[in-house]
Design a protein around this motif. Structure first.
Motif, PDB file in Angstrom:
ATOM      1  N   ALA A  38       0.404  -9.043 -14.568  1.00 38.62           N
ATOM      2  CA  ALA A  38       1.095  -7.904 -13.980  1.00 38.62           C
ATOM      3  C   ALA A  38       1.114  -8.067 -12.467  1.00 38.62           C
ATOM      4  CB  ALA A  38       0.418  -6.604 -14.371  1.00 38.62           C
ATOM      5  N   LEU A  39       2.062  -7.393 -11.824  1.00 36.19           N
ATOM      6  CA  LEU A  39       2.178  -7.482 -10.365  1.00 36.19           C
ATOM      7  C   LEU A  39       1.086  -6.666  -9.688  1.00 36.19           C
ATOM      8  CD1 LEU A  39       6.066  -7.118 -10.008  1.00 36.19           C
ATOM      9  CD2 LEU A  39       4.696  -9.218  -9.836  1.00 36.19           C
ATOM     10  N   ARG A  40       0.562  -7.148  -8.595  1.00 36.32           N
ATOM     11  CA  ARG A  40      -0.476  -6.419  -7.862  1.00 36.32           C
ATOM     12  C   ARG A  40       0.100  -5.122  -7.289  1.00 36.32           C
ATOM     13  NH1 ARG A  40      -0.340 -10.906  -3.025  1.00 36.32           N
ATOM     14  NH2 ARG A  40       1.487 -10.083  -1.956  1.00 36.32           N
ATOM     15  N   PHE A  41      -0.721  -4.069  -7.273  1.00 28.45           N
ATOM     16  CA  PHE A  41      -0.271  -2.778  -6.732  1.00 28.45           C
ATOM     17  C   PHE A  41      -0.896  -2.512  -5.367  1.00 28.45           C
ATOM     18  CE2 PHE A  41      -4.283  -0.753  -7.497  1.00 28.45           C
ATOM     19  CZ  PHE A  41      -4.793  -1.449  -8.576  1.00 28.45           C
ATOM     20  N   ASP A  42      -1.866  -3.338  -4.971  1.00 35.71           N
ATOM     21  CA  ASP A  42      -2.400  -3.268  -3.615  1.00 35.71           C
ATOM     22  C   ASP A  42      -2.927  -4.657  -3.257  1.00 35.71           C
ATOM     23  OD1 ASP A  42      -4.946  -3.696  -4.659  1.00 35.71           O
ATOM     24  OD2 ASP A  42      -5.753  -1.770  -4.030  1.00 35.71           O
TER      25      ASP A  42
ATOM     26  N   ILE B  90      -6.892 -11.455   6.905  1.00 35.02           N
ATOM     27  CA  ILE B  90      -5.618 -10.760   7.135  1.00 35.02           C
ATOM     28  C   ILE B  90      -4.765 -11.015   5.904  1.00 35.02           C
ATOM     29  CG2 ILE B  90      -3.591 -10.478   8.638  1.00 35.02           C
ATOM     30  CD1 ILE B  90      -4.942 -12.509  10.550  1.00 35.02           C
ATOM     31  N   GLN B  91      -4.186  -9.966   5.356  1.00 34.54           N
ATOM     32  CA  GLN B  91      -3.216 -10.122   4.270  1.00 34.54           C
ATOM     33  C   GLN B  91      -1.967  -9.328   4.635  1.00 34.54           C
ATOM     34  OE1 GLN B  91      -4.901 -10.277  -0.006  1.00 34.54           O
ATOM     35  NE2 GLN B  91      -6.124  -8.733   1.014  1.00 34.54           N
ATOM     36  N   ILE B  92      -0.822  -9.981   4.639  1.00 29.97           N
ATOM     37  CA  ILE B  92       0.450  -9.283   4.855  1.00 29.97           C
ATOM     38  C   ILE B  92       1.372  -9.701   3.728  1.00 29.97           C
ATOM     39  CG2 ILE B  92       2.382  -8.868   6.431  1.00 29.97           C
ATOM     40  CD1 ILE B  92       0.608  -9.719   8.744  1.00 29.97           C
ATOM     41  N   GLY B  93       1.776  -8.768   2.897  1.00 35.32           N
ATOM     42  CA  GLY B  93       2.637  -9.159   1.787  1.00 35.32           C
ATOM     43  C   GLY B  93       3.073  -7.984   0.954  1.00 35.32           C
ATOM     44  N   PRO B  94       3.973  -8.264  -0.012  1.00 34.91           N
ATOM     45  CA  PRO B  94       4.504  -7.186  -0.829  1.00 34.91           C
ATOM     46  C   PRO B  94       3.530  -6.743  -1.910  1.00 34.91           C
ATOM     47  CG  PRO B  94       5.466  -9.275  -1.501  1.00 34.91           C
ATOM     48  CD  PRO B  94       4.582  -9.567  -0.329  1.00 34.91           C
ATOM     49  N   VAL B  95       3.594  -5.464  -2.258  1.00 33.25           N
ATOM     50  CA  VAL B  95       2.913  -4.924  -3.435  1.00 33.25           C
ATOM     51  C   VAL B  95       3.953  -4.129  -4.213  1.00 33.25           C
ATOM     52  CG1 VAL B  95       0.677  -4.844  -2.273  1.00 33.25           C
ATOM     53  CG2 VAL B  95       2.137  -2.827  -2.271  1.00 33.25           C
ATOM     54  N   TRP B  96       3.660  -3.904  -5.501  1.00 36.98           N
ATOM     55  CA  TRP B  96       4.654  -3.299  -6.382  1.00 36.98           C
ATOM     56  C   TRP B  96       4.043  -2.103  -7.102  1.00 36.98           C
ATOM     57  CZ3 TRP B  96       3.889  -8.441  -5.503  1.00 36.98           C
ATOM     58  CH2 TRP B  96       4.995  -9.200  -5.107  1.00 36.98           C
ATOM     59  N   ARG B  97       4.743  -0.969  -7.105  1.00 36.11           N
ATOM     60  CA  ARG B  97       4.247   0.203  -7.818  1.00 36.11           C
ATOM     61  C   ARG B  97       5.363   0.850  -8.617  1.00 36.11           C
ATOM     62  NH1 ARG B  97       0.131   2.872  -3.401  1.00 36.11           N
ATOM     63  NH2 ARG B  97      -1.069   0.952  -3.117  1.00 36.11           N
ATOM     64  N   ALA B  98       5.071   1.060  -9.897  1.00 32.03           N
ATOM     65  CA  ALA B  98       6.063   1.641 -10.799  1.00 32.03           C
ATOM     66  C   ALA B  98       6.089   3.158 -10.638  1.00 32.03           C
ATOM     67  CB  ALA B  98       5.735   1.247 -12.240  1.00 32.03           C
TER      68      ALA B  98
END
Lengths: 427, 427
Positions: free
Chosen positions: B83-87, B110-118
Motif C-alpha cells: 500500500a502507498l505510504r500515508f506519511d 531529511i525526507q521530502i516526498g509525496p504521501v497519499w491519503r484516501a
C-alpha cells in the motif's frame, strides 16, 4: 510490545543509505541543470491518473497498479478509477492536452520521477523505479532530435561516462524495408518484433522466427538477402538509400542532417552511428529512433524516438513529439561499477560536514551559538553529544562521511574544526 | 481517432505549469540545503510498504491506498500486501529498524516526498501531497528540539516568511494537567481530543463536549478552574509549574532549556512561546510538541514533536526520536499570496533563459554551433524555429519567462542575445 517485521515490499526495495542518497540527489541535480542549459523546463505530474488515460496508449494494462481504499466502506468512485503511472510519456501527453494553451510552444519538458510497474521483480529490475525523460512537443524538425541527442550525451559525459555511442534509425526506413521485402502491411508489427531480436538471436534466429511465424516465404527470402547490408558494422546511409528506392525522402534527409550535425558538436569521444537494425519495441514511434550505450556496456543507458501520433488520442489533433529517456537504475549501476559519482561540479563551495561535540549536560546555549557561527563560515554542522568512547565516535564520523569535528572545551572561544583525516585522538 | 478526455484524477490534481515548477523546485532545494547546513542528510523510501508495516502505528487504515494489479490474472501476493505510504514517519521508522547498524548515530534525516491519503478531497487538500520532514533518531536531549526549531524557522525565514511564532508544549505536562484535574488514565485520550478543539470551540465548547462525553464531573470542574491559567495569552512556565506540582521535573526543565536557548538564536522577528493548550492530535507523542505559524496566518505551517515509542514496534527496542514536518501545500499558498518565491539565493550566477531563433530550413549546423557557444557563456539556450509572426513569438517568450532572444542572421558571427524587455521588434 508487538513487533512487526521491518521488511520492504518485494519490488519496492530500492533505497539508499544517506551518503548514497546524497550522491543520487547530486546526480539528479546535475542532469536536471544540464537539461535546463538546453532550454528544457521541469514538469511533474501526479503519480496516479485516470485509468482511461493510462490505457489510452494501449497494451499496458497488465503492468498497471490500480488504487483502492484498504478499508473500503463505500464505493469510492474516484479511487476506483485511479492507477499509478507506468511511464512518464502518457502523463506528459495528458498534461499537454489539458494545458497546451498555457504552455510554451514548443514545450521542452524535463521529467524526473518514479514510475510503477506490476511486473515480476528481478535483479536490477524494480516495481518502482526512476525515469528521467526529456521531450519536445509541438515541433517537427531534425533540430529536435539533434538537441535531444546532444543534451543527453552531454549530461552523461559530465557524469564521467566515456565512449558513448548513439545508434539511430528511423521507423519510416523500417517500414520501407518491410515493404521492399514484400511483407504485407498487416504483418509489419510482427516482422518488427522478430527483427528487434537480432542482437539476441542473430540472423539465423530471426529468420527462423519469421519462417515459423507463417510469414510470406518470398518476403522472408528477400529479407535474408537484404540482411547482410543492414547488419554490416558500418552500414552506409547513402548505400542503403540507393538499395531501397522508395518514398521516404524526408526520413533519409532528416537522418543525414541529424547524424552529421550531432557528430560535429557531440562531446569528445562520443559519436552518432546509423544502425538500420535498430527497431525499439514500442509501436507508437513514427520517425527517428535512437539509443545510447557506453563503451564496455552492451545494454543501452537511454533510448527514445519520435511519436507524432500519441498526443492526438487525448487532444483530438496531432502534435509532433519526440523524446529521450534515461534509465536511472542502469546509469547508477554503471557509475557504481566505475567508482561512483564525479565530484559536485560548478562554482559551489566545497561543503564540509562537521560534528560539533558537546558534553551531555554541558552548556547548551554556548553549543548552539558555536554551531551557528560555524554555519555562517560555510560548514554543515551537526550538533552531537560527546560519547564516553570518543575514539569510536570519531571513527564512526569518518564512516559516515564527516569531514571534521570540533569540541567545545572553551565555551568563550569559537571552536576551530579539525579534519578527521589528520586527527590526533582527543584525550 | 478515439479521443480520451485528458482530465486529472480527483484529488490527484495538483500540478504546476513549467515556470511554477521551477519555483517549486527552487523552494525544495533551498529548504533541503538549509537542513543540510544543520547536519541533516537526505533519505528517500519507496512509495509503497507492506501493509503490516503501515498499520503498525494503528488508526490509519481508513486513509490507506492499497495496490492491486489492474489486470489480475493470478493472486499476486506481493502486490496484495502493498500500500502507498500515508506519511513519512512510519517509513522512516521501518528504514531505521532495518538499517540502524549502518546508519549514523544519531540519524538526522531529511525526507521530502509525496504521501497519499484516501480522504475526501477539499480545497487545498489533496489525495497526493508533498511532505517535508526532518527527524532526529537516537538522541534524547533538548538539543534535538532546539535544532529542529532553529533549522525549520531558519528555512522558513529564508523563504521570506516573517513573524514566525513557534508554540511549544510537552505531552508530559498535558498528562500532568489530566491527572491533576482527576481524569482517570483511561479517559486521558478522550480528554486530549476535546482539549485540542479549544481554538475552534472556545472554552465553553470544550467544557460542553467534556460534560456530554460523560467525563467525571469533578474532573471537568477542576479543569474549568484551571483553564484561565492555561489559556492566558502569556502563560508562564514557572507559574504553571508552581500550580501543577507533580513528577514531571524533566519535562519542565527541558521545556525551559528549549525555549530559552532557541529564543536566543532564532531568526530575527521570530519567537518560541510556551502554550500549555497545544495538544496536537497524534497519540504517539511522548515529550515536547510544537507548531509554527506565520504572522497573519492562523493555521500552522509546520508541526512536530517527540515520539520515543514508535520505532520500538518495528525494532523491538525503544529509540528516542523527534521530528518536525512542514506542510508544503500551505507553505506554497502563503508564498503565492505574498507574491511568490524570493530570488534564488547564493553564489549561483543569474541564469538567463534565451531563445535562439533559426529559420525553418536554415543552416542547422550553424545554429547548433551558436547555441553551444552561448551555453558556454552561461546562457540557458533553447533552439527554436522562427515563426512568420515574430512579434507574437517574442511576446510568447516573455509570457513563458524567457530573459532574451538571439537570431542567426549572420551565421559567420556568434549572435549576441538581446533582453526581451528592451527589445525593438525585428523586421
Amino acid at each position: 510490545m508487538r513487533k512487526v517485521r521491518p521488511a520492504l515490499l518485494k519490488g519496492f526495495d530500492q533505497e539508499f543509505l544517506p551518503q548514497e542518497q546524497l550522491q543520487f540527489n547530486a546526480l539528479v541535480e546535475l542532469i536536471r541543470r544540464n537539461f535546463e542549459r538546453f532550454g528544457f523546463l521541469p514538469i511533474e505530474t501526479p503519480s496516479a491518473e485516470r485509468i482511461e488515460v493510462l490505457t489510452s496508449k494501449g497494451g499496458a494494462e497488465k503492468e498497471i497498479y490500480a488504487l483502492s481504499r484498504l478499508a473500503a466502506e463505500d464505493d469510492d468512485e474516484a479511487a476506483a478509477k485511479g492507477a499509478l503511472r507506468f511511464d512518464l510519456t502518457v502523463p506528459l501527453a495528458r498534461y499537454y492536452a489539458e494545458n497546451h494553451a498555457r504552455l510554451p510552444d514548443p514545450l521542452k519538458a524535463i521529467q524526473i520521477g518514479p514510475v510503477w510497474r506490476a511486473e515480476r521483480p528481478q535483479k536490477g529490475r524494480f516495481r518502482q523505479f526512476t525515469q528521467c525523460d526529456i521531450d519536445v512537443l509541438g515541433l517537427a524538425s531534425p533540430l529536435v532530435e539533434i538537441e535531444l541527442i546532444l543534451a543527453t550525451t552531454d549530461a552523461l559525459a559530465r557524469l564521467g561516462l566515456s565512449g558513448l555511442t548513439v545508434r539511430i534509425n528511423d521507423r519510416r526506413l523500417l517500414e520501407l524495408v518491410a515493404r521492399d521485402c514484400g511483407f504485407p502491411e498487416a504483418a509489419h508489427a510482427a516482422f518488427f518484433i522478430a527483427f528487434d531480436k537480432l542482437d539476441r538471436l542473430g540472423a539465423a534466429g530471426v529468420l527462423a522466427e519469421l519462417r515459423e511465424g507463417g510469414h510470406d516465404a518470398d518476403a522472408v527470402r528477400r529479407f535474408e538477402a537484404l540482411l547482410p547490408r543492414l547488419s554490416a558494422a558500418e552500414a552506409s546511409l547513402e548505400g542503403l538509400r540507393a538499395a531501397l528506392p522508395g518514398a521516404a525522402e524526408t526520413a533519409w534527409e532528416s537522418l543525414a542532417t541529424i547524424i552529421t550535425t550531432a557528430n560535429a558538436e557531440i562531446a569528445a569521444g562520443c559519436r552518432v552511428r546509423f544502425d538500420p537494425t535498430l527497431v525499439r519495441g514500442m509501436g507508437y514511434y513514427t520517425g527517428p529512433i535512437f539509443e545510447i550505450a557506453a563503451a564496455g556496456y552492451p545494454s543501452s543507458i537511454a533510448g527514445g524516438g519520435r511519436y507524432d501520433r500519441m498526443i492526438g488520442r487525448l487532444l483530438g489533433r496531432e502534435v509532433p513529439a519526440s523524446g529521450f529517456s534515461i534509465g536511472f537504475e542502469r546509469l547508477i549501476s554503471i557509475l557504481a561499477e566505475r567508482g561512483g559519482m564525479p565530484a559536485r561540479e560548478g562554482a559551489e563551495a566545497p561543503q564540509r560536514r562537521v560534528a560539533l561535540l558537546v558534553d551531555d549536560g554541558g552548556d547548551v546555549a554556548a553549543a548552539v551559538r558555536a554551531a551557528k557561527a560555524l554555519r555562517v563560515e560555510g560548514y554543515l554542522v551537526s550538533l552531537e553529544v560527546r560519547r564516553k568512547n570518543v575514539r569510536k565516535q570519531l571513527d564512526d564520523l569518518v564512516t559516515h562521511g564527516f569531514w571534521g569535528y570540533a569540541t567545545l572545551d572553551d565555551p568563550a572561544r569559537r571552536p576551530t574544526p579539525k579534519a578527521l583525516a589528520r586527527r590526533e585522538d582527543p584525550r
